[in-house]
Design an enzyme around this catalytic site. Structure first.
Site, PDB file in Angstrom:
ATOM      1  N   HIS A   1       0.835  -1.204   0.000  1.00 44.74           N
ATOM      2  CA  HIS A   1       0.000   0.000   0.000  1.00 44.74           C
ATOM      3  C   HIS A   1       0.872   1.258   0.000  1.00 44.74           C
ATOM      4  O   HIS A   1       2.063   1.211   0.304  1.00 44.74           O
ATOM      5  CB  HIS A   1      -0.914  -0.001   1.228  1.00 44.74           C
ATOM      6  CG  HIS A   1      -0.145  -0.066   2.512  1.00 44.74           C
ATOM      7  ND1 HIS A   1       0.512   1.022   3.041  1.00 44.74           N
ATOM      8  CD2 HIS A   1       0.094  -1.106   3.344  1.00 44.74           C
ATOM      9  CE1 HIS A   1       1.116   0.659   4.151  1.00 44.74           C
ATOM     10  NE2 HIS A   1       0.885  -0.625   4.358  1.00 44.74           N
TER      11      HIS A   1
ATOM     12  N   GLU B   1      -2.418  -7.162   7.542  1.00 46.66           N
ATOM     13  CA  GLU B   1      -1.040  -7.046   8.023  1.00 46.66           C
ATOM     14  C   GLU B   1      -0.807  -7.873   9.286  1.00 46.66           C
ATOM     15  O   GLU B   1      -1.744  -8.183  10.021  1.00 46.66           O
ATOM     16  CB  GLU B   1      -0.746  -5.559   8.307  1.00 46.66           C
ATOM     17  CG  GLU B   1       0.587  -5.247   8.920  1.00 46.66           C
ATOM     18  CD  GLU B   1       1.757  -5.521   7.998  1.00 46.66           C
ATOM     19  OE1 GLU B   1       2.382  -6.598   8.138  1.00 46.66           O
ATOM     20  OE2 GLU B   1       2.043  -4.685   7.146  1.00 46.66           O
TER      21      GLU B   1
END
Length: 150
Positions: free
Chosen positions: A9, A82
């Site tokens: 990201h 994550e």
């Protein structure tokens, strides 16, 4: 041959400050937004069959621009989230060394075995992520291409 293209990201404020950003939902910085738009320019002509993302806002925001540019729906898989950094979440390395020096030193020595206090076992996170990638690959046509943002 099927291809999965993995993309991190865009930048968040915590990344700009060198803080561990795992499960905390942090938005993109203006630079991160520009990075997402740069990815979208690439995605427009990348001949993608699918765009997947972690459920976190920073990943979804990065992937959404690419999905729109590729004229594809954004698909979310929670297994792409994550790693949970536990007590290290939101801290810098220096702050961790002050708050839990022994555990941080062990983490630096071998992060796969000595994960941060209260954090997720990286081996389990790897299994989770690999399971998601296998599912994504299974859903692709022969010679298909998927973008995965996490």
């Amino acid at each position: 041959m099927k291809k999965i293209l993995l993309v991190r990201h865009g930048e968040t404020i915590w990344h700009a400050e060198n803080r561990y950003a795992g499960r905390t939902d942090i938005a993109l910085t203006p630079l991160g937004e520009a990075q997402a738009q740069h990815l979208a320019l690439w995605a427009a002509s990348a001949k993608l069959n699918a765009v997947w993302s972690s459920p976190l806002a920073r990943a979804k925001q990065t992937a959404t621009a690419a999905a729109i540019a590729a004229h594809l729906p954004l698909q979310i898989d929670p297994r792409l989230v994550e790693l949970d950094f536990g007590q290290g979440e939101g801290l810098t390395s220096t702050e961790m060394k002050t708050q839990f020096p022994r555990e941080r030193a062990a983490f630096e020595q071998d992060p796969a075995t000595n994960f941060l206090p209260g954090g997720e076992d990286p081996k389990l996170a790897t299994d989770r992520g690999m399971s998601a990638l296998a599912s994504i690959a299974d859903g692709l046509p022969e010679n298909g291409r998927a973008l995965v943002v996490a």
